[in-house]
Design an enzyme around this catalytic site. Structure first.
Site, short mmCIF file in Angstrom:
data_model
loop_
_atom_site.label_atom_id
_atom_site.label_comp_id
_atom_site.label_asym_id
_atom_site.label_seq_id
_atom_site.Cartn_x
_atom_site.Cartn_y
_atom_site.Cartn_z
N GLY A 1 60.49 54.25 19.10
CA GLY A 1 61.77 54.96 19.13
C GLY A 1 61.88 55.99 20.24
N GLY B 1 52.09 63.66 18.38
CA GLY B 1 53.38 63.00 18.38
C GLY B 1 54.31 63.55 17.32
N LYS C 1 44.09 58.11 16.32
CA LYS C 1 43.69 57.20 15.24
C LYS C 1 44.65 56.02 15.25
CE LYS C 1 42.31 61.16 12.45
NZ LYS C 1 42.71 62.11 13.53
N MET D 1 54.43 55.56 9.16
CA MET D 1 53.17 54.80 8.98
C MET D 1 53.29 53.83 7.81
SD MET D 1 50.55 58.01 9.63
CE MET D 1 51.56 59.16 8.66
N ASP E 1 46.93 62.36 20.83
CA ASP E 1 46.75 61.17 20.00
C ASP E 1 47.56 60.02 20.57
OD1 ASP E 1 49.46 61.33 18.93
OD2 ASP E 1 48.73 62.97 17.68
N VAL F 1 84.19 80.15 55.62
CA VAL F 1 82.91 79.43 55.54
C VAL F 1 81.82 80.22 56.24
CG1 VAL F 1 81.69 77.32 56.18
CG2 VAL F 1 84.05 77.19 55.35
N THR G 1 60.66 65.50 15.18
CA THR G 1 59.92 64.51 14.42
C THR G 1 60.53 63.13 14.59
OG1 THR G 1 58.96 64.01 12.26
CG2 THR G 1 61.22 64.84 12.28
N ASP H 1 56.44 66.01 15.19
CA ASP H 1 56.22 67.40 14.79
C ASP H 1 54.86 67.48 14.11
OD1 ASP H 1 57.69 70.20 14.08
OD2 ASP H 1 56.32 69.58 12.48
#
Length: 475
Positions: free
Chosen positions: A411, A300, A269, A382, A247, A23, A330, A302
């Site tokens: 998710g 967000g 958006k 979407m 975004d 040690v 993705t 890919d």
């Protein structure tokens, strides 16, 4: 913070080690690598220490400990099996205000040895403050694999240019940008393959370049939400950003990984709230880059899958702005994986289609016959607003109304919801699902209950139960 992490210069400084076993030898090996003057007190020396003593790399000071041994040393290490002796060493060292480490006895340590990744002069030290040394070693192993072996050489060459760079760039921010540009240029690749002369030439060339030239646009896929799914390259680019345009699909835990002093601008958006027109985002990217900014466009999932990333890079290309792309996980692959829904399966689906439920108003009509084919999975981005139209169209063109469907809300995140049911129930499922949500249609959804592994903070809900009963329970 239990311990202050510091790096001590031990070159030519005396360090006392009490103990002569294996040690002690491991600690002495580290001390010798740091060029310390190691003095050993022990009744006998193990084979390794005998060799070091014979080659005059260590001094065998005495066979028995005496408190006066502490008077002229920088720090102290005790590695013996004698608990009374260890306690005495600890007490005598504290009286003399000496840093002391009693091996494997954390309460008797005023300093501890971290796990070390050595790419000298680049050194990384990790510590769990003595609470979980095995965990610290595990992370050290991960860093060993992550950090290139040439890192030390890169640091040495960079150190030789520090004064020159200071003379070239007066402002600290300019020097930081210079080194960032160098370490992400050909310099790194040239060093990694041993082309030292070429690497130095690249560094000299970068010194002559104009820092006030136009910036660049870096399109980064942020993944579906879980920060663990962000790529290493994406994280590196976020740490270099002067400005981050993001975004609404970018999770807070991913956004918080950006460099702290980078400007953050939301250009998202979302239906029903203020949205930034795409043309305005394109112009902002070009405007910021022309000011010499390194602009990270964080999207967000890919950026090239229903992210309009191609349109933004077209604007940069037309304006003559340099750009690069960092792909991301993705939503269709990330969210379904966390939900335990394989997109393809030999028994259920031989193909998968990624489609969007939000098309251009002047676009072509939907090809319902191809979408309604059996034994294929539909992953619809979407699609919540047009869920009723999607359900009706697929059923009208031949997809069974009892086809399994899943709506995966938020998710991969801790508040992920997986709502399952049938194609006929799709509109009702969407009505109670959190957003953003991915729609999955196909027989593979039946595997959800068998393969679901991700334990989110919300209980999963199976809509194979009567929908009215579940809604009654919710109310």
């Amino acid at each position: 913070m239990d311990y202050l992490p510091i790096f001590a210069d031990l070159k030519g400084r005396p360090v006392l080690v009490v103990g002569g076993g294996d040690v002690a030898a491991r600690k002495i090996e580290l001390l010798c690598r740091a060029a310390a003057l190691v003095q050993v007190v022990s009744s006998e020396l193990c084979t390794k220490l005998q060799v070091l003593h014979q080659t005059q790399q260590i001094e065998w000071l005495a066979t028995e400990f005496d408190p006066t041994h502490l008077d002229a040393v920088f720090l102290v290490i005790a590695a013996t099996n004698d608990h009374l002796l260890n306690r005495r060493i600890y007490s005598e060292a504290n009286i003399r205000y000496k840093l002391v480490n009693i091996v494997d006895d954390r309460p008797k340590c005023s300093f501890i040895f971290p796990s070390i990744v050595d790419r000298s002069p680049f050194v990384v030290a990790l510590s769990s403050s003595g609470t979980a040394p095995v965990l610290a070693r595990m992370f050290r192993e991960k860093l060993e694999a992550l950090l290139p072996t040439c890192l030390g050489q890169m640091a040495s060459v960079a150190g030789g240019f520090r004064d020159i760079v200071k003379q070239r760039f007066n402002r600290m921010s300019d020097r930081r940008r210079f080194w960032e540009r160098v370490f992400y240029s050909l310099f790194t690749n040239q060093k990694s393959v041993g082309n030292i002369d070429e690497a130095i030439h690249t560094l000299q060339r970068e010194l002559q370049a104009d820092l006030n030239s136009e910036g660049e646009v870096i399109l980064v896929g942020a993944g579906p939400g879980d920060s663990g799914l962000l790529t290493l390259r994406g994280l590196q680019m976020m740490q270099l950003a002067d400005v981050v345009l993001y975004d609404y699909l970018v999770s807070d835990e991913v956004l918080n990984l950006a460099r702290r002093d980078a400007d953050r601008i939301c250009v998202g958006k979302r239906a029903g709230v203020h949205s930034v027109p795409q043309e305005e985002t394109n112009c902002l990217l070009v405007e910021l880059a022309r000011k010499g900014k390194r602009v990270v466009r964080l999207k967000g999932g890919d950026p090239f899958i229903f992210g309009r990333g191609g349109e933004e890079l077209q604007a940069a290309q037309e304006a003559g702005i340099p750009f690069q792309v960092v792909p991301g996980v993705t939503a269709a692959t990330g969210a379904t994986a966390y939900a335990g829904i394989p997109l393809t399966h030999r028994d259920h689906a031989q193909s998968v289609l990624f489609i969007t439920g939000h098309c251009r108003t002047d676009g072509d009509g939907i090809d319902w016959p191809s979408l309604a084919r059996v034994r294929q999975t539909l992953a619809i981005y979407m699609g919540t607003v047009k869920a009723a139209e999607i359900s009706e169209g697929l059923i009208r063109y031949g997809r069974d109304a009892e086809t399994p469907v899943a709506v995966i809300g938020r998710g991969t995140q801790q508040d992920q919801h997986v709502l399952t049911g049938t194609l006929a129930q799709l509109e009702m499922l969407v009505a109670v699902a959190p957003t953003p949500a991915l729609l999955v249609i196909g027989e593979v959804v039946n595997l959800h209950e068998q393969l679901a592994w991700f334990q989110s903070s919300n209980r999963r809900r199976d809509f194979s139960l009567p929908l009215s009963a579940w809604l009654e329970e919710k109310s």
